[in-house]
Design a protein around this motif. Structure first.
Motif, PDB file in Angstrom:
ATOM      1  N   THR A 136       0.822  -1.214   0.000  1.00  0.00           N
ATOM      2  CA  THR A 136       0.000   0.000   0.000  1.00  0.00           C
ATOM      3  C   THR A 136       0.855   1.264   0.000  1.00  0.00           C
ATOM      4  N   THR A 137       2.044   1.165   0.547  1.00  0.00           N
ATOM      5  CA  THR A 137       2.962   2.309   0.543  1.00  0.00           C
ATOM      6  C   THR A 137       3.404   2.651  -0.868  1.00  0.00           C
ATOM      7  N   THR A 138       3.843   1.640  -1.609  1.00  0.00           N
ATOM      8  CA  THR A 138       4.413   1.902  -2.934  1.00  0.00           C
ATOM      9  C   THR A 138       3.367   2.063  -4.027  1.00  0.00           C
ATOM     10  N   GLU A 139       2.110   1.708  -3.743  1.00  0.00           N
ATOM     11  CA  GLU A 139       1.040   1.943  -4.720  1.00  0.00           C
ATOM     12  C   GLU A 139       0.530   3.374  -4.685  1.00  0.00           C
ATOM     13  N   ALA A 140       0.944   4.139  -3.692  1.00  0.00           N
ATOM     14  CA  ALA A 140       0.524   5.543  -3.616  1.00  0.00           C
ATOM     15  C   ALA A 140       0.980   6.273  -4.883  1.00  0.00           C
ATOM     16  N   PRO A 141       0.149   7.174  -5.407  1.00  0.00           N
ATOM     17  CA  PRO A 141       0.489   7.876  -6.652  1.00  0.00           C
ATOM     18  C   PRO A 141       1.866   8.551  -6.648  1.00  0.00           C
ATOM     19  N   ALA A 142       2.316   9.041  -5.495  1.00  0.00           N
ATOM     20  CA  ALA A 142       3.626   9.700  -5.432  1.00  0.00           C
ATOM     21  C   ALA A 142       4.756   8.771  -5.869  1.00  0.00           C
ATOM     22  N   TRP A 143       4.606   7.457  -5.655  1.00  0.00           N
ATOM     23  CA  TRP A 143       5.662   6.514  -6.008  1.00  0.00           C
ATOM     24  C   TRP A 143       5.842   6.367  -7.513  1.00  0.00           C
ATOM     25  N   ASN A 144       4.860   6.791  -8.315  1.00  0.00           N
ATOM     26  CA  ASN A 144       5.031   6.742  -9.773  1.00  0.00           C
ATOM     27  C   ASN A 144       6.193   7.622 -10.216  1.00  0.00           C
ATOM     28  N   ALA A 145       6.448   8.697  -9.496  1.00  0.00           N
ATOM     29  CA  ALA A 145       7.538   9.612  -9.850  1.00  0.00           C
ATOM     30  C   ALA A 145       8.911   9.063  -9.466  1.00  0.00           C
ATOM     31  N   TYR A 146       8.954   7.984  -8.674  1.00  0.00           N
ATOM     32  CA  TYR A 146      10.230   7.447  -8.206  1.00  0.00           C
ATOM     33  C   TYR A 146      10.818   6.407  -9.149  1.00  0.00           C
ATOM     34  N   SER A 147      10.133   6.157 -10.264  1.00  0.00           N
ATOM     35  CA  SER A 147      10.650   5.148 -11.187  1.00  0.00           C
ATOM     36  C   SER A 147      10.839   5.724 -12.583  1.00  0.00           C
ATOM     37  N   ARG A 148      11.790   5.153 -13.271  1.00  0.00           N
ATOM     38  CA  ARG A 148      12.038   5.480 -14.674  1.00  0.00           C
ATOM     39  C   ARG A 148      12.476   4.194 -15.353  1.00  0.00           C
ATOM     40  N   VAL A 149      11.850   3.884 -16.466  1.00  0.00           N
ATOM     41  CA  VAL A 149      12.206   2.687 -17.214  1.00  0.00           C
ATOM     42  C   VAL A 149      12.734   3.116 -18.572  1.00  0.00           C
ATOM     43  N   THR A 150      13.900   2.599 -18.919  1.00  0.00           N
ATOM     44  CA  THR A 150      14.493   2.843 -20.231  1.00  0.00           C
ATOM     45  C   THR A 150      14.552   1.514 -20.969  1.00  0.00           C
ATOM     46  N   SER A 151      15.134   1.503 -22.133  1.00  0.00           N
ATOM     47  CA  SER A 151      15.272   0.250 -22.887  1.00  0.00           C
ATOM     48  C   SER A 151      16.137  -0.761 -22.139  1.00  0.00           C
ATOM     49  N   ASP A 152      16.924  -0.283 -21.177  1.00  0.00           N
ATOM     50  CA  ASP A 152      17.761  -1.179 -20.368  1.00  0.00           C
ATOM     51  C   ASP A 152      17.050  -1.655 -19.106  1.00  0.00           C
ATOM     52  N   GLY A 153      15.808  -1.219 -18.883  1.00  0.00           N
ATOM     53  CA  GLY A 153      15.049  -1.620 -17.701  1.00  0.00           C
ATOM     54  C   GLY A 153      14.933  -0.484 -16.700  1.00  0.00           C
ATOM     55  N   PRO A 154      14.415  -0.792 -15.492  1.00  0.00           N
ATOM     56  CA  PRO A 154      14.270   0.249 -14.455  1.00  0.00           C
ATOM     57  C   PRO A 154      15.623   0.843 -14.062  1.00  0.00           C
ATOM     58  N   GLN A 155      15.638   2.140 -13.805  1.00  0.00           N
ATOM     59  CA  GLN A 155      16.857   2.848 -13.436  1.00  0.00           C
ATOM     60  C   GLN A 155      16.833   3.240 -11.960  1.00  0.00           C
ATOM     61  N   ALA A 156      17.976   3.223 -11.314  1.00  0.00           N
ATOM     62  CA  ALA A 156      18.099   3.672  -9.925  1.00  0.00           C
ATOM     63  C   ALA A 156      17.909   5.184  -9.884  1.00  0.00           C
ATOM     64  N   LEU A 157      16.935   5.629  -9.097  1.00  0.00           N
ATOM     65  CA  LEU A 157      16.671   7.058  -8.982  1.00  0.00           C
ATOM     66  C   LEU A 157      16.772   7.556  -7.547  1.00  0.00           C
ATOM     67  N   GLY A 158      17.106   6.693  -6.629  1.00  0.00           N
ATOM     68  CA  GLY A 158      17.148   7.105  -5.236  1.00  0.00           C
ATOM     69  C   GLY A 158      18.324   6.513  -4.489  1.00  0.00           C
ATOM     70  N   VAL A 159      18.432   6.922  -3.229  1.00  0.00           N
ATOM     71  CA  VAL A 159      19.466   6.422  -2.322  1.00  0.00           C
ATOM     72  C   VAL A 159      18.809   6.077  -0.992  1.00  0.00           C
ATOM     73  N   TRP A 160      19.504   5.263  -0.211  1.00  0.00           N
ATOM     74  CA  TRP A 160      19.000   4.904   1.104  1.00  0.00           C
ATOM     75  C   TRP A 160      20.153   4.522   2.004  1.00  0.00           C
ATOM     76  N   ASP A 161      19.904   4.550   3.296  1.00  0.00           N
ATOM     77  CA  ASP A 161      20.810   3.919   4.243  1.00  0.00           C
ATOM     78  C   ASP A 161      20.010   3.458   5.450  1.00  0.00           C
TER      79      ASP A 161
END
Length: 137
Positions: free
Chosen positions: A83-108
């Motif tokens: 339910t967290t990642t289905e929130a509409p805001a999470w759509n902006a956290y992904s990008r897919v190119t011809s090489d597949g999903p791209q890393a757009l964030g960081v964490w620790d």
């Protein structure tokens, strides 16, 4: 030149499957070169954040009372609910190119000992793999 220290004990890059329940587990242990011993995490606390960049807006804030569990045998489990990642805001956290999903964030993820020492256990990138199927709201 000699370098001492490190940024984190290990690097772990997360792939978050948007819309799916997921758990990631790492074990905190010590080694004397011969024997590896899990650290008893009783009384410890933990915190983690996912962001677009260091200092950027927080995508997800996790603690040992919400999303992170710690065990006496050193296991640290980070859980992210669908339910967290289905929130509409999470759509902006992904990008897919011809090489597949791209890393757009960081964490620790940091552990805090009962005496207040902070240990950065893991750090890395975050890739959100977008989902196609969504629940009916």
């Amino acid at each position: 030149m000699t370098t001492l220290g490190r940024e984190a004990i290990t690097t772990v890059d997360l792939i978050v499957a948007q819309g799916a329940d997921q758990s990631y587990a790492v074990r905190y242990s010590t080694s004397d070169g011969t024997t590896t011993t899990p650290v008893d995490l009783t009384g410890w606390t933990a915190r983690a954040q996912l962001r677009r960049k260091v200092g950027g807006d927080v995508w997800l804030d996790l603690t040992d009372t919400d999303g992170i569990s710690l065990t006496a045998d050193g296991l640290v489990t980070v859980s992210i609910d669908h339910t967290t990642t289905e929130a509409p805001a999470w759509n902006a956290y992904s990008r897919v190119t011809s090489d597949g999903p791209q890393a757009l964030g960081v964490w620790d993820l940091e552990l805090i000992s009962p005496d207040g020492r902070v240990i950065r256990l893991v750090q890395g990138t975050v890739t959100v793999s977008p989902d196609v199927t969504r629940s009916q709201a």
